[in-house]
Design an enzyme around this catalytic site. Structure first.
Site, PDB file in Angstrom:
ATOM      1  N   ASN A  77      -7.137   2.980  -2.142  1.00  0.00           N
ATOM      2  CA  ASN A  77      -6.965   3.697  -0.869  1.00  0.00           C
ATOM      3  C   ASN A  77      -5.521   3.761  -0.390  1.00  0.00           C
ATOM      4  O   ASN A  77      -5.204   4.524   0.515  1.00  0.00           O
ATOM      5  CB  ASN A  77      -7.824   3.054   0.228  1.00  0.00           C
ATOM      6  N   ASN A 123     -10.222   8.961  -2.029  1.00  0.00           N
ATOM      7  CA  ASN A 123      -9.284   8.235  -1.162  1.00  0.00           C
ATOM      8  C   ASN A 123      -7.914   8.006  -1.783  1.00  0.00           C
ATOM      9  O   ASN A 123      -6.903   7.963  -1.079  1.00  0.00           O
ATOM     10  CB  ASN A 123      -9.889   6.897  -0.719  1.00  0.00           C
TER      11      ASN A 123
END
Length: 198
Positions: A77, A123
């Protein structure tokens, strides 16, 4: 006397494989980007283990260019933190930041080469878009298949491991992803898309 700046002295491309560091993530669907970098490095007989720009890195010659192989160790992420830092350091424009990532909308083992695009819910790509300030970076998506049914948790799916026939298909795709990256760098997007978008 006028000297041309020697282009070979600096990195010309970033080739970034996305994944999560640590043993528990090895061989998971989310880590096929890391696996593709490892397969390429093995073929080139170089280790990707220099810690730079919050990534494991190695500089190689690929497709006639000087390329920094990168495996960000920021976790998926936050991949953009590592990529953004390296891109600024080497003054690499987004169109020379080639990203290898998993894609749940593609069947297992299929590749899709794209010149640019949205994050599509990924992500890692979202973080890179944020840190480069652009969607205009090329990517090679490696199909890991859709989750078996709508209620299945997406995190469980992408952090699951390949089994049976899928393992075989993904090993071949990982190898082809490295070839597609080399083709993209050497001959440009059109040729890479023609050859590898199955």
């Amino acid at each position: 006397m006028f000297f041309n700046k020697n282009r070979t002295s600096g990195v010309e491309w970033l080739l970034v494989g996305l994944g999560n560091p640590g043993d528990k993530y090895e061989n998971t669907r989310h880590n096929v980007g890391f696996d593709a970098i490892d397969a390429l490095a093995e073929e080139l007989r170089v280790p990707v283990q220099k810690l730079k720009h919050r990534a494991l890195t190695q500089t190689v010659e690929l497709g006639g260019a000087k390329v920094l192989l990168m495996k960000p160790i920021t976790y998926m992420n936050l991949s953009g933190e590592a990529v953004g830092e390296a891109a600024r350091f080497y003054k690499i424009p987004p169109e020379r930041v080639l990203v290898l990532s998993d894609d749940v909308s593609l069947p297992v083992g299929k590749l899709r080469v794209r010149k640019s695009g949205s994050a599509g819910g990924h992500n890692g790509l979202k973080s890179i878009i944020q840190h480069l300030g652009s969607e205009a970076f090329p990517r090679i998506k490696i199909g890991v298949g859709q989750k078996p049914h709508p209620d299945y948790d997406m995190a469980d799916w992408v952090l699951g491991k390949f089994t049976g026939e899928d393992r075989k298909l993904i090993s071949q795709a990982i190898e082809r992803a490295g070839q597609a990256a080399e083709c993209y760098i050497a001959y440009g997007p059109d040729q890479a898309m023609n050859r590898f978008n199955g």
